[in-house]
Design a protein around this motif. Structure first.
Motif, PDB file in Angstrom:
ATOM      1  N   PRO A 140      35.734  27.955  31.149  1.00 40.63           N
ATOM      2  CA  PRO A 140      35.674  29.141  30.294  1.00 40.63           C
ATOM      3  C   PRO A 140      35.626  30.370  31.203  1.00 40.63           C
ATOM      4  O   PRO A 140      35.074  30.321  32.306  1.00 40.63           O
ATOM      5  N   ALA A 141      36.194  31.484  30.766  1.00 43.13           N
ATOM      6  CA  ALA A 141      36.320  32.677  31.604  1.00 43.13           C
ATOM      7  C   ALA A 141      34.985  33.123  32.197  1.00 43.13           C
ATOM      8  O   ALA A 141      34.926  33.565  33.344  1.00 43.13           O
ATOM      9  N   ALA A 142      33.910  33.018  31.441  1.00 42.75           N
ATOM     10  CA  ALA A 142      32.607  33.467  31.930  1.00 42.75           C
ATOM     11  C   ALA A 142      32.064  32.568  33.039  1.00 42.75           C
ATOM     12  O   ALA A 142      31.271  33.007  33.867  1.00 42.75           O
ATOM     13  N   GLU A 143      32.492  31.296  33.082  1.00 42.32           N
ATOM     14  CA  GLU A 143      31.966  30.353  34.067  1.00 42.32           C
ATOM     15  C   GLU A 143      32.851  30.202  35.291  1.00 42.32           C
ATOM     16  O   GLU A 143      32.430  29.648  36.296  1.00 42.32           O
ATOM     17  N   CYS A 144      34.091  30.658  35.215  1.00 37.91           N
ATOM     18  CA  CYS A 144      35.054  30.439  36.294  1.00 37.91           C
ATOM     19  C   CYS A 144      34.755  31.354  37.473  1.00 37.91           C
ATOM     20  O   CYS A 144      34.452  32.533  37.297  1.00 37.91           O
ATOM     21  N   LYS A 145      34.847  30.830  38.672  1.00 37.04           N
ATOM     22  CA  LYS A 145      34.611  31.623  39.869  1.00 37.04           C
ATOM     23  C   LYS A 145      35.769  32.564  40.158  1.00 37.04           C
ATOM     24  O   LYS A 145      35.624  33.513  40.898  1.00 37.04           O
ATOM     25  N   GLN A 146      36.902  32.290  39.588  1.00 37.85           N
ATOM     26  CA  GLN A 146      38.074  33.148  39.726  1.00 37.85           C
ATOM     27  C   GLN A 146      37.958  34.251  38.685  1.00 37.85           C
ATOM     28  O   GLN A 146      37.971  33.991  37.499  1.00 37.85           O
ATOM     29  N   THR A 147      37.844  35.509  39.120  1.00 41.09           N
ATOM     30  CA  THR A 147      37.561  36.572  38.167  1.00 41.09           C
ATOM     31  C   THR A 147      38.786  37.250  37.598  1.00 41.09           C
ATOM     32  O   THR A 147      38.759  37.747  36.498  1.00 41.09           O
ATOM     33  N   VAL A 148      39.871  37.325  38.347  1.00 43.31           N
ATOM     34  CA  VAL A 148      41.027  38.076  37.874  1.00 43.31           C
ATOM     35  C   VAL A 148      42.270  37.201  37.951  1.00 43.31           C
ATOM     36  O   VAL A 148      42.658  36.790  39.038  1.00 43.31           O
ATOM     37  N   GLY A 149      42.882  36.940  36.826  1.00 44.42           N
ATOM     38  CA  GLY A 149      44.153  36.229  36.796  1.00 44.42           C
ATOM     39  C   GLY A 149      44.210  35.059  37.748  1.00 44.42           C
ATOM     40  O   GLY A 149      43.305  34.261  37.827  1.00 44.42           O
TER      41      GLY A 149
ATOM     42  N   CYS B 233      39.541  22.651  37.950  1.00 41.53           N
ATOM     43  CA  CYS B 233      39.929  23.881  37.249  1.00 41.53           C
ATOM     44  C   CYS B 233      41.154  24.437  37.967  1.00 41.53           C
ATOM     45  O   CYS B 233      41.150  24.575  39.196  1.00 41.53           O
ATOM     46  N   GLN B 234      42.189  24.761  37.235  1.00 41.15           N
ATOM     47  CA  GLN B 234      43.433  25.226  37.840  1.00 41.15           C
ATOM     48  C   GLN B 234      43.392  26.697  38.240  1.00 41.15           C
ATOM     49  O   GLN B 234      44.316  27.173  38.887  1.00 41.15           O
ATOM     50  N   ARG B 235      42.331  27.424  37.882  1.00 42.68           N
ATOM     51  CA  ARG B 235      42.187  28.811  38.318  1.00 42.68           C
ATOM     52  C   ARG B 235      41.425  28.891  39.631  1.00 42.68           C
ATOM     53  O   ARG B 235      41.893  29.480  40.586  1.00 42.68           O
ATOM     54  N   CYS B 236      40.239  28.292  39.656  1.00 36.76           N
ATOM     55  CA  CYS B 236      39.385  28.438  40.838  1.00 36.76           C
ATOM     56  C   CYS B 236      39.402  27.208  41.744  1.00 36.76           C
ATOM     57  O   CYS B 236      38.814  27.233  42.819  1.00 36.76           O
ATOM     58  N   MET B 237      40.059  26.146  41.303  1.00 40.49           N
ATOM     59  CA  MET B 237      40.193  24.908  42.075  1.00 40.49           C
ATOM     60  C   MET B 237      38.844  24.244  42.366  1.00 40.49           C
ATOM     61  O   MET B 237      38.678  23.544  43.352  1.00 40.49           O
ATOM     62  N   GLU B 238      37.885  24.451  41.482  1.00 42.05           N
ATOM     63  CA  GLU B 238      36.571  23.832  41.589  1.00 42.05           C
ATOM     64  C   GLU B 238      36.449  22.747  40.527  1.00 42.05           C
ATOM     65  O   GLU B 238      37.103  22.813  39.486  1.00 42.05           O
TER      66      GLU B 238
END
Length: 180
Positions: free
Chosen positions: A137-146, A73-78
């Motif tokens: 998906p936003a609800a599952e991502c560990k990264q919460t803000v941007g 995932c490119q937001r949370c890197m998980e």
């Protein structure tokens, strides 16, 4: 129909003449070009290939690759799972000139006299089907803000503290005006 591991080197012309069908479970670890793009090499993909000559006398390989791979995932890197289900239709040709004569509906697969590695064909098609950028998906991502990993409350407190300590830029001008 053959159900075995994906053959590594084959004479594609013989398969077309025989009208062969290959159904195989390809471990993700057996596709090194794809493995570099993934979070891990766990799991396997179902690969179905059909070799034949169509009514236009073009040699073809039609295939389907289905399964699940783990990407980053490119937001949370998980790691996250992505379902893959891609179909392709390739026209088998021996040169660039032959490739130009193929119908627009077929992608060229240029083969020479050498044997063909089916893992390379599957890898190419899988690379083309993977999403360029992956996000939970936003609800599952560990990264919460941007794209920031800082808590928004902490970020707001830092910004407020920085503003209160800074001198106001026009205070100097105000003082200059009243000195006259």
């Amino acid at each position: 129909m053959l159900t075995t591991p994906l053959p590594s080197e084959i004479d594609i012309r013989k398969l077309v003449v025989k009208g062969a069908e290959i159904s195989a479970q390809a471990p993700v670890s057996s596709l090194p070009r794809v493995a570099d793009l993934l979070a891990d090499v766990e799991g396997s993909l179902q690969v179905d290939l059909q070799f034949y000559k169509d009514e236009g006398h073009f040699r073809r390989v039609d295939g389907q690759v289905a399964g699940t791979v783990n990407v980053i995932c490119q937001r949370c890197m998980e790691p996250m799972s992505v379902a893959v289900d891609t179909r392709f239709e390739l026209g088998i040709v021996w040169s660039e000139e032959d490739a130009e004569r193929l119908p627009k509906s077929l992608e060229p697969l240029i083969v020479g006299e050498e044997l063909v590695d089916l893992a390379d064909i599957v890898s190419e098609e899988l690379i083309l089907s993977l999403p360029f950028v992956n996000y939970h998906p936003a609800a599952e991502c560990k990264q919460t803000v941007g794209y920031s990993s800082v808590d928004p409350k902490v970020e707001a407190a830092i910004a407020k503290a920085e503003q209160s300590e800074r001198p106001k830029p026009f205070e100097v001008l105000k003082n200059l005006k009243f000195d006259k």
